[in-house]
Design a protein around this motif. Structure first.
Motif, PDB file in Angstrom:
ATOM      1  N   ASP A   1     -17.256 -15.631  -2.755  1.00 25.90           N
ATOM      2  CA  ASP A   1     -18.291 -15.926  -3.733  1.00 25.90           C
ATOM      3  C   ASP A   1     -18.513 -17.428  -3.785  1.00 25.90           C
ATOM      4  O   ASP A   1     -17.650 -18.160  -4.260  1.00 25.90           O
TER       5      ASP A   1
ATOM      6  N   SER B   1     -24.711 -19.600  11.228  1.00 24.54           N
ATOM      7  CA  SER B   1     -24.969 -18.397  10.445  1.00 24.54           C
ATOM      8  C   SER B   1     -26.396 -17.895  10.677  1.00 24.54           C
ATOM      9  O   SER B   1     -26.820 -16.930  10.047  1.00 24.54           O
TER      10      SER B   1
ATOM     11  N   TYR C   1     -18.323  -6.402   0.588  1.00 24.17           N
ATOM     12  CA  TYR C   1     -18.185  -5.097   1.228  1.00 24.17           C
ATOM     13  C   TYR C   1     -18.699  -4.089   0.218  1.00 24.17           C
ATOM     14  O   TYR C   1     -18.012  -3.771  -0.736  1.00 24.17           O
TER      15      TYR C   1
ATOM     16  N   ARG D   1     -21.228 -16.299   0.810  1.00 20.80           N
ATOM     17  CA  ARG D   1     -20.967 -15.099   0.032  1.00 20.80           C
ATOM     18  C   ARG D   1     -20.787 -13.942   0.991  1.00 20.80           C
ATOM     19  O   ARG D   1     -21.465 -13.838   2.001  1.00 20.80           O
TER      20      ARG D   1
ATOM     21  N   GLU E   1     -17.446 -11.601  11.103  1.00 25.92           N
ATOM     22  CA  GLU E   1     -18.118 -10.932   9.990  1.00 25.92           C
ATOM     23  C   GLU E   1     -19.430 -11.647   9.715  1.00 25.92           C
ATOM     24  O   GLU E   1     -19.491 -12.875   9.779  1.00 25.92           O
ATOM     25  N   ASP E   2     -20.476 -10.855   9.408  1.00 28.23           N
ATOM     26  CA  ASP E   2     -21.744 -11.466   8.973  1.00 28.23           C
ATOM     27  C   ASP E   2     -21.621 -11.856   7.515  1.00 28.23           C
ATOM     28  O   ASP E   2     -21.051 -11.111   6.722  1.00 28.23           O
ATOM     29  N   ILE E   3     -22.168 -13.014   7.173  1.00 27.21           N
ATOM     30  CA  ILE E   3     -22.109 -13.395   5.768  1.00 27.21           C
ATOM     31  C   ILE E   3     -23.360 -12.898   5.053  1.00 27.21           C
ATOM     32  O   ILE E   3     -24.386 -12.610   5.681  1.00 27.21           O
ATOM     33  N   ASP E   4     -23.269 -12.778   3.731  1.00 32.98           N
ATOM     34  CA  ASP E   4     -24.388 -12.244   2.963  1.00 32.98           C
ATOM     35  C   ASP E   4     -25.206 -13.331   2.286  1.00 32.98           C
ATOM     36  O   ASP E   4     -26.284 -13.068   1.758  1.00 32.98           O
ATOM     37  N   ASP E   5     -24.679 -14.534   2.287  1.00 31.77           N
ATOM     38  CA  ASP E   5     -25.496 -15.657   1.802  1.00 31.77           C
ATOM     39  C   ASP E   5     -24.757 -16.945   2.144  1.00 31.77           C
ATOM     40  O   ASP E   5     -23.581 -16.919   2.494  1.00 31.77           O
ATOM     41  N   GLY E   6     -25.478 -18.046   2.046  1.00 31.72           N
ATOM     42  CA  GLY E   6     -24.863 -19.323   2.339  1.00 31.72           C
ATOM     43  C   GLY E   6     -25.115 -19.744   3.778  1.00 31.72           C
ATOM     44  O   GLY E   6     -25.808 -19.062   4.533  1.00 31.72           O
ATOM     45  N   VAL E   7     -24.547 -20.900   4.142  1.00 33.82           N
ATOM     46  CA  VAL E   7     -24.795 -21.477   5.454  1.00 33.82           C
ATOM     47  C   VAL E   7     -23.472 -21.970   6.037  1.00 33.82           C
ATOM     48  O   VAL E   7     -22.653 -22.538   5.327  1.00 33.82           O
TER      49      VAL E   7
ATOM     50  N   VAL F   1     -17.381  -8.014  -4.079  1.00 33.54           N
ATOM     51  CA  VAL F   1     -17.645  -9.367  -3.613  1.00 33.54           C
ATOM     52  C   VAL F   1     -16.327  -9.975  -3.140  1.00 33.54           C
ATOM     53  O   VAL F   1     -15.397 -10.131  -3.916  1.00 33.54           O
TER      54      VAL F   1
ATOM     55  N   ARG G   1     -33.035 -15.178   6.602  1.00 25.26           N
ATOM     56  CA  ARG G   1     -32.120 -14.599   7.581  1.00 25.26           C
ATOM     57  C   ARG G   1     -32.313 -13.086   7.669  1.00 25.26           C
ATOM     58  O   ARG G   1     -32.310 -12.508   8.748  1.00 25.26           O
TER      59      ARG G   1
ATOM     60  N   MET H   1     -18.545 -11.747 -11.391  1.00 24.78           N
ATOM     61  CA  MET H   1     -18.018 -11.266 -10.112  1.00 24.78           C
ATOM     62  C   MET H   1     -18.813 -10.085  -9.573  1.00 24.78           C
ATOM     63  O   MET H   1     -18.623  -9.663  -8.446  1.00 24.78           O
TER      64      MET H   1
ATOM     65  N   GLU I   1     -31.026 -17.053   2.868  1.00 28.81           N
ATOM     66  CA  GLU I   1     -30.562 -15.698   3.132  1.00 28.81           C
ATOM     67  C   GLU I   1     -31.742 -14.749   3.299  1.00 28.81           C
ATOM     68  O   GLU I   1     -31.745 -13.896   4.180  1.00 28.81           O
TER      69      GLU I   1
ATOM     70  N   TRP J   1     -26.644 -11.937  -8.969  1.00 36.68           N
ATOM     71  CA  TRP J   1     -26.785 -12.753  -7.769  1.00 36.68           C
ATOM     72  C   TRP J   1     -28.150 -12.549  -7.157  1.00 36.68           C
ATOM     73  O   TRP J   1     -28.585 -11.431  -6.948  1.00 36.68           O
TER      74      TRP J   1
END
Lengths: 283, 243
Positions: B21, B69, B14, B11, B54-60, B18, A15, A1, A12, A6
């Motif tokens: 996830d 995204s 803040y 993902r 909210e902006d995401i930190d990873d993924g699509v 996490v 991005r 967690m 990403e 990661w």
């Protein structure tokens, strides 16, 4: 967690690159726009038909240097008037605002007085109040009342600004939802205690930005006291200008005032932002 | 038919924490997806990520076949097609109910005032709010406010509706009237993703239920599977507590 195990995906990472380039582009755009606008302003000023004459009378370096010590001395008086007036205004304004928010029938005459006070002093031009105080009070020849014009001028500013500040604080008090008073009273707090511990702290916090606005304005309006012959910075500049037929000292005075108000304005912004973050959380 | 919304490997953090996830989820047209799980499991954050609050930190995230995204995408253009209703109603207190409902159609979608008002009045009437249109939100009960908020979201003809625990702030007796509308919209074929604590409602309306735990979708499937025969121990624990 945890964030440790990661690694950002290919997508990403791309991005992040795109975001960075978007940010770079907006910084570039902002800089270009600023340079262009400032450039146009300067060109417009320099190309004006009277520019040479203007430069002689308003931008003379020797005159600026020569008038500087007098203006600086005068400005110190502005600062002193401001520093004395500000806490007094807060006290007066706060007291008037609280009086106007009371409901006790016994305090009706006081409330009436408070209403008359704010109506009168907000209605009369500040410079007129300064005149009335500086010339009217000495004429009364009262025992023990100071006749120093700077003191009387400052008193005039306190009364004039006190009325504005009272209204600002009252607006803050009234913006606190009645349910807050209800829950304070439900805890057994008296009206006065509810005002002091619950309503006033919330209300004042909300009106800090407009209060600071009034204080920035007060800083400048200390120059009004110069109208009755007190040697503050504007009067010093006027004195020099009338004697030497050069207005550069006015710009020197302006620079002094700006140098003081800009930090205060930034401080105001910062404080407002900090308060908002504290009360609203991150979302 | 291709999916309306495709979330994969999302993902969100803040700072060090996490919140989402590796979340993956597919929403087909006319799906009603219920997100369940305890407070802080990431349901609300997921919804807020879906309409780019909210902006995401990873993924699509792909919506109507387009990757939303991507930082170059115009978020307003995406939000035009997605409706959202919040737990705290978030109606604008300085506008009447009707003005609340016509604001976005008129300002964002360029609908003529008369048309926007006709559409809003029709929806308000359908949801039993015809006589409340001229009032300001604070004059309404909680249930009425939330119904008005639903109408406001529907007025722009969204292709996807996000509902963030919209009954959580309501008195139990008012929950029903709001859920009634959601049920009607679901039957009419509206695609929805909703975070909810109303398990009975989820069981009845959902086409798919997702159980979130500590930012992950631990289990997803048909409501009959999740509620009667959960695979994961944590899902079982959660359901025992809320059912």
């Amino acid at each position: 967690m945890s964030a440790v195990g990661w690694t950002p995906s290919e997508r990403e990472q791309e991005r992040v690159r795109v975001r960075r380039s978007i940010r770079r582009r907006s910084v570039l755009l902002a800089s270009t726009a600023t340079v262009v606008v400032l450039g146009l302003l300067v060109v417009g000023l320099v190309a004006s038909p009277g520019w040479d004459r203007f430069r002689e009378t308003f931008l003379s370096w020797p005159d600026a240097k020569e008038s500087f010590p007098d203006i600086a001395r005068g400005f110190w008086l502005n600062v002193k008037m401001f520093l004395v007036a500000e806490p007094l205004i807060l006290l007066l304004g706060g007291a008037v605002a609280i009086v106007r928010s009371t409901v006790s029938p016994l305090l009706t005459p006081l409330r009436l007085l408070a209403v008359l006070y704010t109506d009168f002093f907000r209605g009369v031009p500040t410079i007129l109040v300064v005149f009335l105080f500086a010339f009217g009070i000495p004429a009364l020849q009262l025992q023990g009342v100071p006749t120093d014009l700077a003191v009387l001028g400052t008193a005039a500013l306190v009364l004039s600004y006190g009325a504005y500040v009272a209204e600002v604080i009252r607006a803050g008090i009234e913006s606190v939802h009645p349910s807050q008073v209800a829950s304070a009273e439900a805890l057994g707090l008296s009206r006065g205690q509810a005002m002091r511990f619950v309503v006033l702290p919330q209300g004042v916090r909300r009106v800090v930005p407009p209060l600071m606005n009034d204080f920035v304005s007060l800083q400048k309006d200390t120059a009004l006291v110069g109208a009755v012959g007190v040697f503050e910075s504007l009067f010093a500049a006027q004195d020099y200008g009338n004697f030497n037929f050069n207005y550069t000292p006015y710009l020197v005075t302006a620079a002094f005032f700006v140098a003081l108000t800009i930090p205060l304005a930034r401080f105001t912004d910062w404080m407002g932002r900090r308060m908002m973050e504290k009360e609203r959380g991150s979302r | 038919m291709s999916a309306l919304l495709e979330v994969s490997g999302v993902r969100k953090c803040y700072g060090e924490k996490v919140v989402l996830d590796d979340v993956s989820l597919t929403v087909e047209p006319h799906d009603v997806i219920c997100l369940i799980g305890s407070s802080g499991s990431g349901k609300s954050t997921l919804l807020r990520c879906l309409n780019l609050l909210e902006d995401i930190d990873d993924g699509v995230i792909r919506f109507e076949g387009e990757e939303i995204s991507d930082p170059r995408i115009d978020a307003r253009d995406v939000r035009k097609r997605i409706g959202m209703v919040f737990q705290a109603y978030n109606l604008f207190p300085h506008l009447t109910v009707l003005e609340n409902c016509t604001l976005a159609p008129r300002q964002v979608h360029g609908v003529r005032r008369a048309d926007a008002e006709a559409r809003a009045q029709e929806l308000l009437a359908r949801f039993g709010l015809a006589d409340q249109a001229a009032k300001h939100p604070d004059k309404l009960s909680g249930g009425q406010q939330q119904r008005a908020a639903l109408v406001r979201a529907l007025c722009t003809h969204p292709t996807l509706l996000l509902l963030d625990e919209i009954t959580a702030a309501l008195d139990p007796e008012l929950v029903g009237e709001v859920l009634e509308i959601v049920r009607a919209e679901a039957e009419a074929g509206m695609t929805m993703v909703l975070a909810t604590h109303e398990m009975a409602f989820a069981r009845e309306v959902a086409t798919k239920v997702c159980f979130l735990d500590q930012g992950r979708i631990l289990e997803q499937g048909l409501p009959s599977e999740i509620f009667s025969n959960p695979r994961e121990e944590r899902t079982r624990q959660f359901l025992r507590r809320v059912l």
